[in-house]
Design a protein around this motif. Sequence first.
Motif: not given
Length: 123
Positions: A1, A3, A24, A27, A33, A98, A110-113
């Motif tokens: 996952q 994050q 990050i 990944r 990203y 993203r 953006y899909n990750l925070w």
Amino acid sequence: QVQLVESGGGLVQSGGSRTLSCVIEGRNLEDNYAMAWFRQAPGKEREFVAGISTFGGHTRYSDSVEGRFDLTRNGAKSTLQMTNLKSEDTAIYFCAARPWLQSSQVLTSYNLWGQGTQVTVSS
């Protein structure tokens, strides 16, 4: 996952400096990203601060921080160096990422925070 993990927030005097970092985690190495920082002050909407492309070759800044903030990255880690801080810079700062080569000022792209880190500038 995948994050995002942020660090570096805290209390700083007006005119001072502070450095925020974001990593990050989780990944795949082949995933690209773009990264960015947003901030949200009490009672205000979350706003774009700075963004950097996947390989660090292109950065963009909001007008309010241009010339005072410097965003760099080394692989999966981005670093936001903030100088000449003002009371209006007080906010929760969020790292975002993203899966695009270029960053964007559009929050919803953006899909990750990250969880956010508080920066308080005292006058």
